[in-house]
Design a protein around this motif. Structure first.
Motif, short mmCIF file in Angstrom:
data_model
loop_
_atom_site.label_atom_id
_atom_site.label_comp_id
_atom_site.label_asym_id
_atom_site.label_seq_id
_atom_site.Cartn_x
_atom_site.Cartn_y
_atom_site.Cartn_z
N GLN A 81 9.90 12.46 6.40
CA GLN A 81 11.08 11.57 6.23
C GLN A 81 10.55 10.32 5.37
O GLN A 81 9.38 9.67 6.19
CB GLN A 81 11.75 11.12 7.40
N SER A 82 11.07 9.82 4.53
CA SER A 82 10.70 8.45 3.66
C SER A 82 11.89 7.71 3.34
O SER A 82 13.01 8.34 2.89
CB SER A 82 9.67 8.88 2.53
N ALA A 83 11.76 6.50 3.48
CA ALA A 83 13.10 5.57 3.29
C ALA A 83 12.83 4.13 2.82
O ALA A 83 11.54 3.82 3.47
CB ALA A 83 14.19 5.81 4.28
N PRO A 84 13.38 3.51 2.11
CA PRO A 84 12.97 2.39 1.65
C PRO A 84 13.19 1.23 2.80
O PRO A 84 14.23 1.54 3.69
CB PRO A 84 14.33 1.85 0.63
N VAL A 85 12.22 0.39 2.96
CA VAL A 85 12.38 -0.87 4.01
C VAL A 85 12.55 -1.93 3.49
O VAL A 85 12.00 -2.38 2.22
CB VAL A 85 11.27 -0.59 5.15
N TYR A 133 8.95 3.51 4.06
CA TYR A 133 8.14 3.78 5.38
C TYR A 133 8.15 5.11 5.63
O TYR A 133 9.55 5.86 5.45
CB TYR A 133 8.55 3.05 6.54
N ALA A 134 7.12 6.03 5.74
CA ALA A 134 7.42 7.35 6.10
C ALA A 134 7.13 8.01 7.67
O ALA A 134 6.16 7.12 8.11
CB ALA A 134 6.39 8.34 5.29
#
Lengths: 125, 125
Positions: A118-122, A100-101
């Protein structure tokens, strides 16, 4: 109301341009998406903060020329606008993983430019 | 200039209030930090998007009453202000792990309220 609608469409178009540049590994298009401000910031998945136009675009150049970088597909974008600032949240799908960004845009000379990502695994729910 | 400085101090104070509520497991203080809008959004580390005041605060209530939730320490906050919208980036340290957060605030009736939070682990560089 038409201006508001047009603004939201402009933000979504800028967000689409960002993911199109990413998906097509197009370094020049990626450079056009970002504000040229020294205040731009980026937090790639698992990386620490990258700051300033030159360093942020250098980080993208490394990603876009990486032959092992899987393609990205983005979806589900939603926009909140606060004057000349807009926050887009959207899903990213990369190599079967879901991320999700948060993408923040500002309006500069009538054009929406990316100032923070900002992007990170969910978890997949 | 004094208004600008005062605004930035107000944003940082709101960001501090958010982390103080988190660090002291204070549910009521956490409720005060957030905008009461249905548009508020939150992406906890590894979770998917949570949306709307009730669901976002319910997610915080679960975190704050979790006896296994380690304490949080925040630092390195920096602010970019765009009119009545401000974006704070800061580090979070939880149980020896480093995370980075994007916190978006808007000014409502003269007070800065949190409208979006994303936090995710990053490499320690």
């Amino acid at each position: 109301m038409s201006n508001v609608k047009s603004d939201l469409q402009g933000v979504l178009a800028a967000n689409d341009a960002f993911y199109r540049a990413f998906a097509t590994f197009d370094k020049e298009a990626m450079e056009d998406v970002w504000s040229s401000s020294e205040q731009v910031t980026c937090i790639h998945p698992g990386w620490t903060l990258v700051q300033g136009y030159d360093d942020v675009l250098a980080s993208w150049a490394r990603i876009l020329k990486n032959p092992n970088q899987p393609p990205i597909v983005s979806g589900g974008a939603q926009v909140q606008q606060y004057g000349d600032c807009a926050v887009v949240l959207c899903r990213e799908s990369v190599a079967g993983g879901l991320l999700y960004a948060t993408n923040v845009f500002t309006k500069e000379s009538g054009l929406w430019r990316l100032v923070h990502h900002q992007s990170a695994p969910v978890a997949i729910s």
